[in-house]
Scaffold this motif. Structure first.
Motif, PDB file in Angstrom:
ATOM      1  N   ALA A 153       0.833  -1.218   0.000  1.00  0.00           N
ATOM      2  CA  ALA A 153       0.000   0.000   0.000  1.00  0.00           C
ATOM      3  C   ALA A 153       0.868   1.269   0.000  1.00  0.00           C
ATOM      4  N   LYS A 154       1.942   1.233   0.792  1.00  0.00           N
ATOM      5  CA  LYS A 154       2.826   2.392   0.842  1.00  0.00           C
ATOM      6  C   LYS A 154       3.523   2.592  -0.493  1.00  0.00           C
ATOM      7  N   ASP A 155       3.991   1.483  -1.091  1.00  0.00           N
ATOM      8  CA  ASP A 155       4.666   1.584  -2.388  1.00  0.00           C
ATOM      9  C   ASP A 155       3.693   2.045  -3.463  1.00  0.00           C
ATOM     10  N   THR A 156       2.485   1.546  -3.441  1.00  0.00           N
ATOM     11  CA  THR A 156       1.481   1.898  -4.443  1.00  0.00           C
ATOM     12  C   THR A 156       1.074   3.362  -4.286  1.00  0.00           C
ATOM     13  N   ALA A 157       0.875   3.800  -3.052  1.00  0.00           N
ATOM     14  CA  ALA A 157       0.487   5.196  -2.805  1.00  0.00           C
ATOM     15  C   ALA A 157       1.598   6.133  -3.281  1.00  0.00           C
ATOM     16  N   GLY A 158       2.877   5.766  -3.017  1.00  0.00           N
ATOM     17  CA  GLY A 158       3.995   6.585  -3.468  1.00  0.00           C
ATOM     18  C   GLY A 158       4.051   6.623  -4.978  1.00  0.00           C
ATOM     19  N   ALA A 159       3.764   5.493  -5.633  1.00  0.00           N
ATOM     20  CA  ALA A 159       3.815   5.449  -7.091  1.00  0.00           C
ATOM     21  C   ALA A 159       2.676   6.268  -7.676  1.00  0.00           C
ATOM     22  N   ILE A 160       1.526   6.272  -7.047  1.00  0.00           N
ATOM     23  CA  ILE A 160       0.374   7.021  -7.559  1.00  0.00           C
ATOM     24  C   ILE A 160       0.637   8.537  -7.411  1.00  0.00           C
ATOM     25  N   VAL A 161       1.182   8.943  -6.265  1.00  0.00           N
ATOM     26  CA  VAL A 161       1.469  10.361  -6.030  1.00  0.00           C
ATOM     27  C   VAL A 161       2.526  10.818  -7.034  1.00  0.00           C
ATOM     28  N   ALA A 162       3.503   9.958  -7.298  1.00  0.00           N
ATOM     29  CA  ALA A 162       4.552  10.324  -8.247  1.00  0.00           C
ATOM     30  C   ALA A 162       3.988  10.368  -9.648  1.00  0.00           C
ATOM     31  N   LEU A 164       1.020  11.248 -10.475  1.00  0.00           N
ATOM     32  CA  LEU A 164       0.145  12.399 -10.597  1.00  0.00           C
ATOM     33  C   LEU A 164       0.978  13.706 -10.627  1.00  0.00           C
ATOM     34  N   GLY A 165       2.225  13.529 -10.415  1.00  0.00           N
ATOM     35  CA  GLY A 165       3.119  14.659 -10.550  1.00  0.00           C
ATOM     36  C   GLY A 165       3.488  15.298  -9.233  1.00  0.00           C
ATOM     37  N   GLY A 166       3.174  14.702  -8.164  1.00  0.00           N
ATOM     38  CA  GLY A 166       3.487  15.283  -6.886  1.00  0.00           C
ATOM     39  C   GLY A 166       4.746  14.672  -6.306  1.00  0.00           C
ATOM     40  N   ALA A 167       5.256  15.359  -5.296  1.00  0.00           N
ATOM     41  CA  ALA A 167       6.424  14.847  -4.626  1.00  0.00           C
ATOM     42  C   ALA A 167       5.931  14.019  -3.445  1.00  0.00           C
ATOM     43  N   ALA A 168       6.424  12.811  -3.379  1.00  0.00           N
ATOM     44  CA  ALA A 168       5.949  11.909  -2.347  1.00  0.00           C
ATOM     45  C   ALA A 168       6.941  11.877  -1.208  1.00  0.00           C
ATOM     46  N   ASP A 169       6.422  12.169  -0.026  1.00  0.00           N
ATOM     47  CA  ASP A 169       7.235  12.099   1.159  1.00  0.00           C
ATOM     48  C   ASP A 169       6.904  10.767   1.810  1.00  0.00           C
ATOM     49  N   ASP A 170       7.938   9.958   2.082  1.00  0.00           N
ATOM     50  CA  ASP A 170       7.707   8.608   2.618  1.00  0.00           C
ATOM     51  C   ASP A 170       7.049   8.665   3.990  1.00  0.00           C
ATOM     52  N   ALA A 171       7.325   9.590   4.787  1.00  0.00           N
ATOM     53  CA  ALA A 171       6.761   9.675   6.126  1.00  0.00           C
ATOM     54  C   ALA A 171       5.281  10.005   6.050  1.00  0.00           C
ATOM     55  N   LYS A 172       4.890  10.938   5.168  1.00  0.00           N
ATOM     56  CA  LYS A 172       3.490  11.311   5.026  1.00  0.00           C
ATOM     57  C   LYS A 172       2.692  10.140   4.449  1.00  0.00           C
ATOM     58  N   ILE A 173       3.269   9.463   3.472  1.00  0.00           N
ATOM     59  CA  ILE A 173       2.585   8.310   2.848  1.00  0.00           C
ATOM     60  C   ILE A 173       2.404   7.221   3.899  1.00  0.00           C
ATOM     61  N   ALA A 174       3.410   6.949   4.737  1.00  0.00           N
ATOM     62  CA  ALA A 174       3.316   5.912   5.756  1.00  0.00           C
ATOM     63  C   ALA A 174       2.250   6.284   6.772  1.00  0.00           C
ATOM     64  N   ASN A 175       2.155   7.551   7.187  1.00  0.00           N
ATOM     65  CA  ASN A 175       1.122   7.985   8.142  1.00  0.00           C
ATOM     66  C   ASN A 175      -0.276   7.851   7.525  1.00  0.00           C
ATOM     67  N   ALA A 176      -0.421   8.203   6.264  1.00  0.00           N
ATOM     68  CA  ALA A 176      -1.726   8.111   5.594  1.00  0.00           C
ATOM     69  C   ALA A 176      -2.163   6.641   5.456  1.00  0.00           C
ATOM     70  N   VAL A 177      -1.256   5.772   5.071  1.00  0.00           N
ATOM     71  CA  VAL A 177      -1.600   4.327   4.911  1.00  0.00           C
ATOM     72  C   VAL A 177      -1.931   3.734   6.270  1.00  0.00           C
ATOM     73  N   ASP A 178      -1.163   4.066   7.323  1.00  0.00           N
ATOM     74  CA  ASP A 178      -1.443   3.527   8.659  1.00  0.00           C
ATOM     75  C   ASP A 178      -2.814   3.993   9.146  1.00  0.00           C
ATOM     76  N   ALA A 179      -3.176   5.229   8.873  1.00  0.00           N
ATOM     77  CA  ALA A 179      -4.487   5.756   9.288  1.00  0.00           C
ATOM     78  C   ALA A 179      -5.608   5.002   8.565  1.00  0.00           C
TER      79      ALA A 179
END
Length: 183
Positions: A153-162, A164-179
């Protein structure tokens, strides 16, 4: 003798002058007494011969035949009784054999049911053991899948954000997936 002639006169009315019988001598009235005498003598002799010799032999033969018939009938009745006894013994043995066969068949059925019950119990125990092992394996696979879901989920979320053209922060993605995973 009665047929002798003395001169020219007949000796009897039944004999003529030439010494020949006139008519049937048996029917001559002058000789009836003589004929009756000899008839009685002959009948007495025949009676004694029959009574003393022939009839006792015939009676002995008839008695022997009657004895043989009586013995044969007694033997036949004895054989008939023995045959009935043998038939009764045969019927009893047949009934005993059938009863024994029923007992043996019932014992075999009971043994088969017992063996079948044991086999079913053993198979149930094996199935239960395999079910427990399978549940453990499924639980391990589920736990492993859940652990990998978070990473995926974390890898997929990072790939989707990237993408879409955004910069993916691993800490923010990990917090969002955990939530999201917590509910």
């Amino acid at each position: 003798m009665a047929t002798e002639t003395h001169g020219s006169e007949p000796v009897s009315a039944c004999v003529d002058a030439g010494g020949s019988a006139v008519g049937m001598p048996q029917l001559c009235g002058d000789w009836i007494g003589n004929q009756v005498f000899w008839l009685v003598i002959t009948l007495v002799v025949i009676y004694f011969v029959l009574a003393r010799i022939a009839l006792p032999r015939i009676a002995a033969v008839l008695a022997e035949r009657q004895g043989t018939i009586t013995n044969d009938i007694a033997a036949a009745e004895d054989l008939k009784r023995k045959a009935q006894d043998a038939e009764a013994a045969y019927d009893k043995a047949l009934a005993d054999a059938r009863a024994e066969a029923q007992v043996i068949a019932q014992k075999a059925r009971d043994d088969i049911k017992a063996d079948l019950g044991d086999a079913i119990a053993k198979a149930d125990a094996e199935i239960a053991a395999k079910a427990v092992e399978s549940e453990k394996a499924i639980a391990e696979i589920r736990d492993s899948a859940m652990a990998h879901v978070e990473t995926v989920a974390k890898d997929t979320a990072g790939a989707i954000v990237a993408a879409l053209g955004g910069a993916a922060d691993d800490a923010k993605i990990a917090n969002a997936v955990d939530a999201q995973l917590k509910g």
